[in-house]
Design a protein around this motif. Structure first.
Motif, mmCIF file in Angstrom:
data_model
loop_
_atom_site.group_PDB
_atom_site.id
_atom_site.type_symbol
_atom_site.label_atom_id
_atom_site.label_comp_id
_atom_site.label_asym_id
_atom_site.label_seq_id
_atom_site.Cartn_x
_atom_site.Cartn_y
_atom_site.Cartn_z
ATOM 1 N N GLN A 153 22.911 33.274 -4.296
ATOM 2 C CA GLN A 153 23.905 32.735 -3.369
ATOM 3 C C GLN A 153 24.658 31.554 -3.979
ATOM 4 O O GLN A 153 25.830 31.334 -3.677
ATOM 5 C CB GLN A 153 23.230 32.272 -2.082
ATOM 6 C CG GLN A 153 22.731 33.387 -1.216
ATOM 7 C CD GLN A 153 22.088 32.845 0.039
ATOM 8 O OE1 GLN A 153 22.652 31.994 0.692
ATOM 9 N NE2 GLN A 153 20.910 33.342 0.350
ATOM 10 N N LEU A 154 23.994 30.795 -4.807
ATOM 11 C CA LEU A 154 24.620 29.595 -5.384
ATOM 12 C C LEU A 154 25.771 29.931 -6.332
ATOM 13 O O LEU A 154 26.567 29.052 -6.667
ATOM 14 C CB LEU A 154 23.575 28.737 -6.080
ATOM 15 C CG LEU A 154 22.511 28.137 -5.151
ATOM 16 C CD1 LEU A 154 21.486 27.349 -5.946
ATOM 17 C CD2 LEU A 154 23.144 27.260 -4.093
ATOM 18 N N VAL A 174 20.281 27.799 1.950
ATOM 19 C CA VAL A 174 19.304 26.826 1.474
ATOM 20 C C VAL A 174 18.345 26.446 2.613
ATOM 21 O O VAL A 174 17.131 26.393 2.437
ATOM 22 C CB VAL A 174 20.009 25.557 0.908
ATOM 23 C CG1 VAL A 174 19.025 24.447 0.664
ATOM 24 C CG2 VAL A 174 20.768 25.922 -0.377
ATOM 25 N N VAL A 227 26.281 28.763 2.043
ATOM 26 C CA VAL A 227 25.269 28.366 1.057
ATOM 27 C C VAL A 227 24.286 27.374 1.684
ATOM 28 O O VAL A 227 23.069 27.478 1.495
ATOM 29 C CB VAL A 227 25.919 27.775 -0.213
ATOM 30 C CG1 VAL A 227 24.868 27.190 -1.144
ATOM 31 C CG2 VAL A 227 26.725 28.852 -0.933
ATOM 32 N N TRP A 239 21.410 26.305 -15.300
ATOM 33 C CA TRP A 239 21.201 27.525 -14.510
ATOM 34 C C TRP A 239 19.787 28.061 -14.720
ATOM 35 O O TRP A 239 19.120 28.481 -13.774
ATOM 36 C CB TRP A 239 22.238 28.581 -14.877
ATOM 37 C CG TRP A 239 22.175 29.730 -13.935
ATOM 38 C CD1 TRP A 239 21.543 30.920 -14.113
ATOM 39 C CD2 TRP A 239 22.725 29.778 -12.623
ATOM 40 N NE1 TRP A 239 21.674 31.701 -13.005
ATOM 41 C CE2 TRP A 239 22.400 31.020 -12.079
ATOM 42 C CE3 TRP A 239 23.472 28.882 -11.864
ATOM 43 C CZ2 TRP A 239 22.797 31.398 -10.795
ATOM 44 C CZ3 TRP A 239 23.860 29.262 -10.595
ATOM 45 C CH2 TRP A 239 23.519 30.509 -10.079
ATOM 46 N N ALA A 256 17.414 25.925 -12.743
ATOM 47 C CA ALA A 256 17.505 26.282 -11.318
ATOM 48 C C ALA A 256 16.828 27.620 -11.053
ATOM 49 O O ALA A 256 16.143 27.785 -10.035
ATOM 50 C CB ALA A 256 18.970 26.332 -10.883
ATOM 51 N N PHE A 295 29.521 28.833 -5.897
ATOM 52 C CA PHE A 295 30.200 27.656 -6.419
ATOM 53 C C PHE A 295 31.104 28.000 -7.593
ATOM 54 O O PHE A 295 32.081 27.291 -7.850
ATOM 55 C CB PHE A 295 29.187 26.561 -6.757
ATOM 56 C CG PHE A 295 28.601 25.968 -5.508
ATOM 57 C CD1 PHE A 295 29.357 25.133 -4.709
ATOM 58 C CD2 PHE A 295 27.316 26.284 -5.112
ATOM 59 C CE1 PHE A 295 28.844 24.598 -3.541
ATOM 60 C CE2 PHE A 295 26.791 25.762 -3.947
ATOM 61 C CZ PHE A 295 27.553 24.923 -3.151
ATOM 62 N N LEU A 300 18.066 32.940 -3.485
ATOM 63 C CA LEU A 300 18.830 31.713 -3.260
ATOM 64 C C LEU A 300 19.713 31.403 -4.467
ATOM 65 O O LEU A 300 20.873 31.018 -4.308
ATOM 66 C CB LEU A 300 17.890 30.536 -2.979
ATOM 67 C CG LEU A 300 18.565 29.191 -2.736
ATOM 68 C CD1 LEU A 300 19.550 29.273 -1.581
ATOM 69 C CD2 LEU A 300 17.522 28.128 -2.472
ATOM 70 N N VAL A 301 19.200 31.595 -5.659
ATOM 71 C CA VAL A 301 19.992 31.354 -6.869
ATOM 72 C C VAL A 301 21.229 32.254 -6.861
ATOM 73 O O VAL A 301 22.325 31.826 -7.217
ATOM 74 C CB VAL A 301 19.143 31.587 -8.143
ATOM 75 C CG1 VAL A 301 19.994 31.516 -9.392
ATOM 76 C CG2 VAL A 301 18.029 30.564 -8.214
#
Length: 183
Positions: free
Chosen positions: A137-138, A177, A173, A123, A126, A141, A134-135
């Motif tokens: 939104q991820l 991206v 997502v 993490w 990333a 998962f 953007l991170v």
């Protein structure tokens, strides 16, 4: 973000249809409060972590993951002590290590390494490579993983509403991206 929100709404509508009638309205209210607090924490953390790491380019992601783990260890020990007091008062668990201590310790070491340290390391990497928005939104998962665990625990496949919701979550997502990539 709207596609992700629609996906969450659809999956949750599927889950709401499966509510346990034995639970009180207070249980659901408290569960909702805790879930909203978790959403706040998991919204704040990736944004703050990403900014912090980007302000310190010399700091290795692995070093930061180890520092985070060492900082959370005292909190984990306090949580374990609180659980011990709870289980002593309410019974139901052979505290502190359960009936099969070796299995329990092995599982906790595996989880600590894979989920905590390795997850934090990846993490952080990333967070350094991707924009903070953007991170954030991820983190969807993690929601998908929670749904997968629920379906596995139930021993059932998701219904069509849940599958559409899951597809919207993943699609949201992917759209995020693509928006950041400019495609």
């Amino acid at each position: 973000l709207l596609v992700i929100a629609a996906g969450i709404a659809l999956v949750n509508s599927h889950e709401m249809a499966l509510l346990d009638d034995r639970r009180s309205a207070q249980d659901y209210f408290l569960g909702t409060v805790f879930a909203l607090a978790a959403v706040f924490a998991w919204t704040w953390y990736p944004l703050r972590n990403s900014r912090w790491l980007q302000q310190r380019p010399a700091l290795a992601s692995g070093t930061w993951a180890i520092a985070q783990g060492l900082a959370t260890l005292p909190l984990a020990l306090l949580g374990m002590a609180a659980a011990g007091l709870y289980f002593r008062a309410h019974g139901g668990f052979d505290f502190p290590l359960g009936a099969d201590a070796g299995r329990y310790v092995g599982l906790m070491l595996l989880l600590g390494f894979c989920a905590s340290w390795l997850g934090t390391l990846l993490w952080n990497r990333a967070s350094r490579l991707l924009p903070a928005a953007l991170v954030g939104q991820l983190i969807v998962f993690e929601t998908l993983a929670a749904f997968a665990y629920a379906f596995i625990l139930r021993g059932a496949l998701p219904g069509s509403t849940a599958l559409i919701g899951i597809a919207l979550l993943v699609g949201g997502v992917i759209l995020g991206v693509r928006a950041f990539r400019g495609n």
